[in-house]
Design a protein around this motif. Structure first.
Motif, PDB file in Angstrom:
ATOM      1  N   PRO A 135       1.283   6.017   7.392  1.00 35.14           N
ATOM      2  CA  PRO A 135       1.480   6.935   6.411  1.00 35.14           C
ATOM      3  C   PRO A 135       0.511   8.349   6.492  1.00 35.14           C
ATOM      4  N   ALA A 136      -0.449   8.313   7.254  1.00 30.19           N
ATOM      5  CA  ALA A 136      -1.260   9.746   7.581  1.00 30.19           C
ATOM      6  C   ALA A 136      -0.338  10.583   8.546  1.00 30.19           C
ATOM      7  N   PHE A 137       0.552  10.190   9.083  1.00 29.08           N
ATOM      8  CA  PHE A 137       1.341  11.087   9.992  1.00 29.08           C
ATOM      9  C   PHE A 137       2.895  11.023   9.618  1.00 29.08           C
ATOM     10  N   HIS A 138       3.143  10.589   8.354  1.00 24.85           N
ATOM     11  CA  HIS A 138       4.623  10.782   7.647  1.00 24.85           C
ATOM     12  C   HIS A 138       4.800  12.050   7.508  1.00 24.85           C
ATOM     13  N   HIS A 139       6.301  12.486   7.771  1.00 24.57           N
ATOM     14  CA  HIS A 139       6.530  13.650   7.705  1.00 24.57           C
ATOM     15  C   HIS A 139       6.339  14.554   6.293  1.00 24.57           C
ATOM     16  N   GLY A 140       6.318  13.698   5.390  1.00 21.00           N
ATOM     17  CA  GLY A 140       5.941  14.215   3.826  1.00 21.00           C
ATOM     18  C   GLY A 140       4.602  14.971   4.009  1.00 21.00           C
ATOM     19  N   ARG A 141       3.726  14.560   4.922  1.00 19.50           N
ATOM     20  CA  ARG A 141       2.431  15.013   4.880  1.00 19.50           C
ATOM     21  C   ARG A 141       2.434  16.430   5.717  1.00 19.50           C
TER      22      ARG A 141
END
Length: 469
Positions: free
Chosen positions: A105-111
């Motif tokens: 999740p830390a590298f999800h495209h949403g971030r």
């Protein structure tokens, strides 16, 4: 089935050292030369046998379809564990299967839009601190920039900022200390100054990360929370006691700090060197930035609109992948390239050597971003290109790192005109990673274009042609 004795043994081994002398004198050149002896060959690292895999097809077989037969291990990975512990990049396949999804999740495209905004702010602050006529040490400046971007994006609280900066100062000592351990593991036991510096730097780093973890855990009990990578690292894969151990957190923090500083700064530095010494490509990248951004900081959506810059970075990573050599170990007796390899065999492969295979990349030493135009790229090139690895163990931060490099270059090139310093001797520094030494650039003022239709006026002084230094 053939036995492992059919794997060609490279001539020139000397007693006790084997091929270590040749590998130490010219690591990438030695590994490239092995290609002529076959897709799988044997070398001697002291008295230890290692199998070097020279075929892109066989390397991809190991990384993608052979996860049940191969695992992280071997001489280079053993050295990395001394520094990074068993973090996400170095742990075995079993631990990796459970840990990666928790950190993804830390590298999800949403971030990414938020990360890009932070990256652009860091790059602008750094570039605004330079002066016209100044000569900069590019690797030093880009290391500072990568550290700032990492702390602002992934380790956000003030205590973490201070600790990551301390790690930046200790990182050269850690990498220098690992260099002899990679080639001669027994060197770690010798009372050498380089070992004492390494041990002291590791002790400082471990204490600092423990402090960072304690501060963050205390913060969750009443202070402001931080939705960042450290939060996930502290929560991921809890032990029976309900929290991760300090050592587990330390290993992952070390992995992300090393990857987020050393590798990213190397890529940006190589890219700036390539632009300053290849004026045609510099002009094309500069014109694209002026046309698309018009002097503005890039957003995440803008990155896909910069194909010239993307091709340039792809070619930089082909010629100088930060992870120049990697290793695996066999989990069972297995077959590779028609050879039977025993359980526990050490295998090594070099992305640098694979990326310079003339059968796959014609004129491989020439710096040519156009080789990555869609009409010139086929399956062979895509399979051989592995700067971030491949398969389930591909680098979790590849998109983050590429975005950071793209943003840094876009900001710097719009703010400054760069020129190579005549007579500068640029060369790769081969340690656990491959980074440039001697890249010095002269900064000149550059007018900001008038809106997105502006045309760049940057010019550079011609430098050394080709990718080989």
């Amino acid at each position: 089935m053939l036995s492992d004795e059919t794997v060609p043994l490279i001539p020139g081994a000397i007693p006790v050292l084997g091929h270590l002398g040749r590998l130490g004198a010219d690591p990438v050149g030695f590994l490239e030369a092995l290609r002529a002896h076959g897709p799988v060959v044997r070398i001697l690292l002291g008295r230890r046998t290692a199998y070097v895999v020279n075929s892109p097809v066989l390397v991809r077989q190991m990384l993608v379809s052979g996860r049940s037969e191969y695992d992280k291990g071997g001489p280079w990975m053993s050295a990395a564990v001394q520094m990074l512990g068993e973090g996400l990049a170095t742990c075995g396949n079993g631990r990796h299967r459970t840990r990666r999804p928790l950190l993804q999740p830390a590298f999800h495209h949403g971030r990414m839009p938020g990360y890009v905004e932070s990256m652009a702010a860091c790059a602008s602050e750094q570039a605004d601190g330079w002066a016209a006529g100044q000569t900069i040490d590019v690797q030093e400046e880009m290391t500072r920039l990568a550290t700032a971007s990492l702390t602002r994006s992934l380790f956000r609280d003030p205590v973490s900022h201070r600790i990551v900066r301390q790690f930046q100062r200790d990182l050269p000592l850690l990498l220098d200390g690992l260099a002899p351990r990679v080639l001669v593991p027994a060197a770690a036991r010798l009372p050498l100054p380089v070992n004492r510096r390494f041990d002291a730097a590791m002790a400082r780093t471990a204490a600092a990360i423990a402090e960072m973890s304690r501060h963050r855990r205390a913060g969750h009990r009443g202070e402001e929370g931080y939705d960042d990578l450290l939060t996930l690292l502290l929560a991921a894969a809890p032990s029976a006691a309900g929290t991760r151990t300090d050592r587990e957190v330390q290993d992952d923090v070390l992995t992300f700090m090393a990857g987020g500083i050393e590798t990213v700064s190397a890529v940006i530095s190589w890219a700036l060197h390539s632009l300053a010494t290849h004026p045609v490509h510099y002009r094309r990248v500069q014109d694209e930035l002026d046309r698309v951004l018009g002097g503005a900081a890039p957003s995440y959506q803008d990155l896909a609109r910069l194909p010239e810059l993307q091709r340039l970075l792809t070619e930089v990573l082909r010629l100088w992948p930060p992870s120049w050599l990697l290793s695996r170990t066999t989990l069972t007796e297995t077959e590779l390239g028609g050879h039977r390899l025993p359980r526990g065999a050490d295998l090594v492969y070099s992305p640098s050597a694979l990326h310079r295979d003339p059968e796959v990349f014609p004129d491989p030493d020439r710096f040519d971003p156009d080789r990555w135009r869609a009409e010139r790229v086929g399956r062979a090139q895509r399979d051989a290109y592995i700067p971030f690895g491949a398969g389930a163990r591909k680098c979790i931060g590849d998109a983050f790192g590429l975005a950071e490099a793209t943003v840094a270059l876009a900001v710097v090139l719009q703010r400054w005109r760069i020129r190579a310093v005549p007579g500068a001797r640029v060369r790769p520094r081969i340690r656990l990673t491959q980074s440039p030494v001697g890249v010095r650039l002269l900064l000149q003022e550059r007018p900001v274009p008038n809106g997105p239709a502006g045309v760049g006026t940057g010019s550079v002084e011609p430098g050394v042609r080709g990718g080989r230094l």
